[in-house]
Design an enzyme around this catalytic site. Structure first.
Site, PDB file in Angstrom:
ATOM      1  N   SER A 101      21.761 -43.186 -35.387  1.00 15.79           N
ATOM      2  CA  SER A 101      20.417 -42.859 -34.998  1.00 15.79           C
ATOM      3  C   SER A 101      20.006 -42.048 -34.068  1.00 15.79           C
ATOM      4  O   SER A 101      20.424 -42.411 -32.805  1.00 15.79           O
ATOM      5  CB  SER A 101      19.690 -44.398 -35.184  1.00 15.79           C
ATOM      6  OG  SER A 101      18.465 -44.280 -34.663  1.00 15.79           O
ATOM      7  N   GLY A 102      19.243 -40.954 -34.218  1.00 19.99           N
ATOM      8  CA  GLY A 102      18.815 -40.185 -33.195  1.00 19.99           C
ATOM      9  C   GLY A 102      17.840 -41.147 -32.194  1.00 19.99           C
ATOM     10  O   GLY A 102      17.711 -40.929 -31.166  1.00 19.99           O
ATOM     11  N   ASP A 184      22.685 -38.395 -37.677  1.00 23.90           N
ATOM     12  CA  ASP A 184      21.330 -37.860 -37.581  1.00 23.90           C
ATOM     13  C   ASP A 184      21.260 -36.723 -36.426  1.00 23.90           C
ATOM     14  O   ASP A 184      21.614 -36.832 -35.288  1.00 23.90           O
ATOM     15  CB  ASP A 184      20.361 -38.907 -36.864  1.00 23.90           C
ATOM     16  CG  ASP A 184      19.095 -38.629 -36.949  1.00 23.90           C
ATOM     17  OD1 ASP A 184      18.680 -37.399 -37.305  1.00 23.90           O
ATOM     18  OD2 ASP A 184      17.897 -39.198 -36.420  1.00 23.90           O
ATOM     19  N   CYS A 222       9.162 -39.071 -34.039  1.00 21.82           N
ATOM     20  CA  CYS A 222       9.605 -40.219 -34.844  1.00 21.82           C
ATOM     21  C   CYS A 222       9.014 -40.104 -36.191  1.00 21.82           C
ATOM     22  O   CYS A 222       7.931 -39.750 -36.346  1.00 21.82           O
ATOM     23  CB  CYS A 222       9.857 -41.514 -34.015  1.00 21.82           C
ATOM     24  SG  CYS A 222      10.262 -42.853 -35.243  1.00 21.82           S
ATOM     25  N   HIS A 224       8.057 -42.431 -37.778  1.00 21.08           N
ATOM     26  CA  HIS A 224       7.100 -43.488 -38.264  1.00 21.08           C
ATOM     27  C   HIS A 224       5.917 -43.119 -37.133  1.00 21.08           C
ATOM     28  O   HIS A 224       5.216 -44.294 -36.753  1.00 21.08           O
ATOM     29  CB  HIS A 224       7.749 -44.826 -38.021  1.00 21.08           C
ATOM     30  CG  HIS A 224       8.556 -45.043 -39.092  1.00 21.08           C
ATOM     31  ND1 HIS A 224       8.156 -45.426 -40.543  1.00 21.08           N
ATOM     32  CD2 HIS A 224       9.912 -44.920 -39.392  1.00 21.08           C
ATOM     33  CE1 HIS A 224       9.109 -45.365 -41.301  1.00 21.08           C
ATOM     34  NE2 HIS A 224      10.295 -45.309 -40.665  1.00 21.08           N
ATOM     35  N   ASN A 381      15.415 -48.556 -44.578  1.00 21.62           N
ATOM     36  CA  ASN A 381      14.616 -49.864 -44.319  1.00 21.62           C
ATOM     37  C   ASN A 381      14.270 -50.038 -42.908  1.00 21.62           C
ATOM     38  O   ASN A 381      14.958 -51.078 -42.272  1.00 21.62           O
ATOM     39  CB  ASN A 381      15.784 -50.858 -44.919  1.00 21.62           C
ATOM     40  CG  ASN A 381      16.212 -50.648 -46.373  1.00 21.62           C
ATOM     41  OD1 ASN A 381      16.784 -51.382 -46.867  1.00 21.62           O
ATOM     42  ND2 ASN A 381      16.081 -49.468 -47.079  1.00 21.62           N
ATOM     43  N   SER A 382      13.266 -49.516 -42.501  1.00 22.30           N
ATOM     44  CA  SER A 382      12.867 -49.411 -41.114  1.00 22.30           C
ATOM     45  C   SER A 382      12.367 -50.633 -40.521  1.00 22.30           C
ATOM     46  O   SER A 382      11.639 -51.316 -41.225  1.00 22.30           O
ATOM     47  CB  SER A 382      11.905 -48.154 -40.957  1.00 22.30           C
ATOM     48  OG  SER A 382      11.520 -48.301 -39.552  1.00 22.30           O
ATOM     49  N   SER A 384      10.477 -50.120 -38.408  1.00 21.17           N
ATOM     50  CA  SER A 384       8.792 -49.878 -37.929  1.00 21.17           C
ATOM     51  C   SER A 384       8.101 -50.480 -38.971  1.00 21.17           C
ATOM     52  O   SER A 384       6.906 -50.655 -38.919  1.00 21.17           O
ATOM     53  CB  SER A 384       8.766 -48.475 -37.982  1.00 21.17           C
ATOM     54  OG  SER A 384       9.709 -47.874 -36.935  1.00 21.17           O
TER      55      SER A 384
END
Length: 531
Positions: A101-102, A184, A222, A224, A381-382, A384
């Protein structure tokens, strides 16, 4: 391990050819070390894992229940422990990947300290983490196989042929901890050439799959968060091609590209696309711009003007010098993004949504599949998402539509603990439990990942330990809730010296020095308390 015995014979021949100077080299020890270091380079890993991923994609096309999964890991140790756990519980790493993940690199791996997910971290930290993850996974192989080798020696020494044969079979059929990483690259960290150069570094570190998004690189947010700005399709497609060229140059011919669209939540663009002919890709992109009809006499020297349906219009430009898309055009832009990406070299899609809703995702995927029938998604499947609230509201809305009695529930307060044992909450939890299988079957999701799970688990477990250890429980807070559970659940790192490589080091000392080796695993090693 299938070539293990052949390798022993080949090494023995090589040693014999060198005569006395190599006489002390044990061919079986050399073969073991080769087996424990099967993957010599990151490119070996990328080629191996690309084939796994392509095979999994084909299997999913035949049977959507065969979807794949991953968790985001921000450190090599975390990725290693995840794969050790998977092998322990499921006896297979089949269809289980790692996600890089970045967001977590920005928050946890930058020399600047914690940063927001805005591509401000050092781009070299991305291939560095890929290399670190695979270093730890290769160490997991070496450690586990070393244990099997020691058991094999003990069985042979005791004359237990049955156990020796069983251990040899385990070694012959050994399944590596090495699995695909979906990595990413954010928006590419610059222009297409910058994207190509970074992609090469990522592939050389072991990445078989690179995920790239259609945001403006220097405005990246991001997925989100608000304020996302997308680029015209041709700019994005150039970066997809750059990644493909990087794969091909390095001989990873079946490398996988994930094209992520943030258009659902992105209402802005930095550029008006170039259009050569009516209806081309640039024209389609520009058609989504929010414009106002204007008379030529009402323009200023700084206005940008366009013709739309024979009328002079002015795109709405903000004080930030960004242009605004029409409200409600997000899903249409997503569909166009996805179709064009697949038609121009991408293998998989990623649609960043604002909630986990199978029906919403399916609606977009069905439209995409009208043009590209085998379109498949990677889905976040965040963390956030407030999964509890979202699914309780989905059940509330569904029951309301069905005419069921929902008077016992307040939709705005469904997160409340007072509803935890309710029928609605139980149904919501059931839908959460089945979300991945339902979405794989109905909405074309080939790969389910959670971007930041180990960030959150580290925070939660550390909070619980700090509360107990520095509070009234003292040392019991660690012993009861950590060490005792590690022992009872057979967590490998309860023997942290072994996990750090002490037993492998002892093996090597014995290989190199024979009986003169000073080994760490003697009777006074406190690790022996753990059996």
């Amino acid at each position: 391990m299938s070539n293990y015995n052949n390798d022993i014979d080949a090494t023995a021949t090589l040693i014999a050819q060198h005569g006395t100077p190599w006489a002390a080299i044990n061919p079986e020890y050399a073969a073991r070390m080769r087996a424990q270091n099967r993957f010599k380079t990151g490119l070996d890993i990328a080629r191996y894992t690309a084939k796994i991923m392509r095979s999994d994609m084909e299997r999913y096309d035949q049977d959507p229940s065969q979807y794949t999964q991953s968790l985001g890991c921000w450190h090599g140790f975390i990725g290693q422990q995840k794969m050790i756990s998977i092998k322990k519980h499921f006896n297979s790493t089949d269809r289980r990947y790692l996600y890089l993940s970045g967001w977590m690199i920005a928050a946890l791996r930058s020399e600047f300290g914690p940063l927001p997910d805005q591509s401000m971290h050092e781009k070299t930290s991305v291939p560095d983490l890929i290399e670190e993850l695979y270093t730890f996974l290769r160490q997991a192989d070496a450690r586990e196989m070393g244990g099997l080798f020691r058991q094999l020696d003990d069985a042979k020494g005791a004359g237990d042929e049955v156990k020796a044969a069983s251990l040899q079979k385990q070694l012959d059929e050994y399944q590596t901890h090495i699995v695909p990483i979906i990595a990413d690259i954010d928006a590419g960290f610059g222009n297409a050439e910058a994207t190509y150069l970074l992609a090469k570094k990522m592939i050389e570190a072991g990445a078989c799959c690179i995920q790239i998004e259609n945001q403006v690189s220097d405005e990246k947010q991001c997925g989100h968060q608000d304020g996302k700005v997308t680029v015209p399709h041709e700019d994005f497609l150039a970066k997809i091609r750059a990644v493909r060229y990087a794969f091909l140059e390095l001989g990873v011919d079946d490398g996988v590209i994930v094209a992520r669209t943030d258009s659902l939540g992105a209402g802005l663009t930095k550029q008006i696309a170039v259009s050569q002919t009516p209806g081309d890709l640039g024209a389609q992109y520009n058609a989504f711009l929010d414009v106002e009809e204007i008379e030529l006499s009402n323009t200023t020297e700084s206005d940008v003007l366009m013709m739309r349906d024979g009328k002079l219009v002015r795109p709405k430009r903000l004080a930030s010098n960004l242009f605004q898309f029409r409200k409600g055009s997000g899903e249409d832009r997503v569909v166009l993004d996805c179709i064009t990406s697949l038609q121009n070299g991408a293998d998989l899609l990623w649609i960043e949504t604002e909630k986990p809703h199978v029906g919403q995702i399916k609606g977009m995927v069905d439209r995409i599949r009208e043009a590209v029938p085998n379109a498949k998604l990677v889905y976040n499947n965040s963390p956030s998402f407030n999964w509890t609230l979202s699914f309780r509201q989905q059940v509330f809305d569904a029951w309301e539509t069905e005419g069921l009695n929902i008077s016992a529930y307040d939709r705005t307060q469904l997160m409340s603990v007072e509803y935890d044992n309710s029928e609605l909450a139980q149904e919501a939890d059931n839908r959460i439990r089945n979300f991945q299988s339902d979405a794989a079957r109905e909405a074309g999701i080939f790969h389910h990942l959670i971007t930041l799970p180990t960030y959150h688990t580290a925070a939660l477990s550390t909070d619980n330990l700090a509360k107990e250890y520095f509070g009234s429980e003292g040392m019991l807070g660690y012993v009861k809730n950590v060490q005792r559970e590690e022992i009872r659940q057979s967590i490998a790192c309860v023997k942290h010296q072994n996990m750090a490589g002490s037993d492998m080091g002892d093996d090597h000392k014995e290989y190199f020095s024979g009986e003169a080796a000073l080994k760490a695993s003697g009777k006074d090693n406190t690790m022996n308390q753990f059996g």
